[in-house]
Design an enzyme around this catalytic site. Structure first.
Site, mmCIF file in Angstrom:
data_model
loop_
_atom_site.group_PDB
_atom_site.id
_atom_site.type_symbol
_atom_site.label_atom_id
_atom_site.label_comp_id
_atom_site.label_asym_id
_atom_site.label_seq_id
_atom_site.Cartn_x
_atom_site.Cartn_y
_atom_site.Cartn_z
ATOM 1 C CB SER A 1 -0.874 0.010 1.255
ATOM 2 O OG SER A 1 -1.463 1.289 1.435
ATOM 3 C CE1 TYR B 1 -3.979 -2.050 4.967
ATOM 4 C CE2 TYR B 1 -3.084 0.131 4.508
ATOM 5 C CZ TYR B 1 -3.652 -1.047 4.067
ATOM 6 O OH TYR B 1 -3.893 -1.230 2.721
#
Ligand code: NAP
Length: 252
Positions: free
Chosen positions: A143, A157
């Site tokens: 990501s 995350y």
């Protein structure tokens, strides 16, 4: 056309579903892993089969080692494994680190970091030419947050995705002589349900105008990059992380 079996973790929705569709159209027998929504996974299998492709749905929680082992054993029934897309991923509600419980942190790392590592272990055991396999490719879905850090939203995350990026480089070099290439993609903001699961269902609409391309990405645009990294067209690419972020380099 590709041959053999491809496992797509979290393959039933979003980026994973787009990848499963494209992979089936490219010739792979696709194992569509999902966590809990059997109906959505089943209807994607039906869609692929109706279009002449091969697919099967397998429930497994990627954050649980025994589930991962079972997923790969079920995939073995379909034929030799030639690829793995470590796509399953979760976010949690926006929070500062000083408000995060240990349970939240553990789950974030179990699913987003340990899961891809254990899945890759199982894939290498099957695909390595050093142990009788036919070789293959692994693509890890990271990501943009791995670089941006996602402060105030989900640093946990972002940190788990950064772990996956380091793992990608290390594993790529570890198996470089065994017929396996290992790469990653680093999506920006993509139009999927993950934002709603992070408590921010309007994020895609809200941020679009602030992005360099004045729009978010589509799951299919990430899937195209994943399929390229799986294919022989990227035969000299390993240990790379490809930004698929529409030029996004800094947050919103
Ligand atoms: P999504 O739309 O929320 O879909 C998630 C998929 O993963 C579903 O198939 C879900 O299955 C499955 N899943 C969730 N937890 C799982 C678990 N513990 N074990 C196995 N499967 C699990 O997600 P997405 O937006 O397509 O994201 C896919 C990947 O791209 C993730 O790694 C995410 O971090 C990354 N990414 C996304 C964006 C974005 O903006 N969308 C940006 C950067 C990176 P069920 O339906 O059964 O729950």
């Amino acid at each position: 056309m590709a041959d053999g079996v491809l496992i797509v973790t979290g393959g039933s929705r979003g980026i994973g579903a787009a990848t499963s569709r494209l992979a089936a159209a490219s010739g792979y027998a696709v194992v569509i892993n999902y966590a809990s929504d059997a109906a959505t996974a089943g209807s994607l299998v039906s869609e692929i089969v109706a279009a002449g492709g091969r697919a099967a749905a397998v429930q497994a929680d990627i954050g649980v080692e025994a589930d991962v082992v079972r997923l790969f054993e079920e995939a073995d029934q379909l034929g030799p494994l030639r690829g793995l897309v470590n796509n399953a991923g979760i976010v949690d509600l926006a929070a500062r680190v000083d408000a995060m419980s240990f349970d939240r942190l553990r789950r974030m790392f179990d699913v987003n970091a340990l899961g891809p590592i254990v899945c890759s272990r199982e894939a290498v055991r099957r695909m390595s030419t050093g142990s009788g396999g036919q070789g293959g490719a692994i693509v890890n879905v990271s990501s943009a947050s791995a670089k941006l850090g996602s402060p105030g939203k989900y640093v946990d995350y972002a940190a788990a995705k950064a772990a996956v990026e380091g793992f990608t480089v290390g594993l790529a070099l570890e198996v470089i002589g065994e017929g396996i290439r290992v790469n990653g993609v680093r999506p920006g903001i993509i139009d999927t349900d993950i934002h709603a699961s992070g408590g921010d269902p309007d994020r895609v609409v809200r941020v679009a105008g602030q992005l360099p391309m004045k729009r978010v990405g589509l799951p299919e645009e990430v899937a195209q990059a994943i399929l390229w990294l799986l294919s022989d067209a990227s035969s000299y690419t390993t240990g790379a992380i490809l930004d698929v972020s529409g030029g996004r380099a800094v947050a919103p």
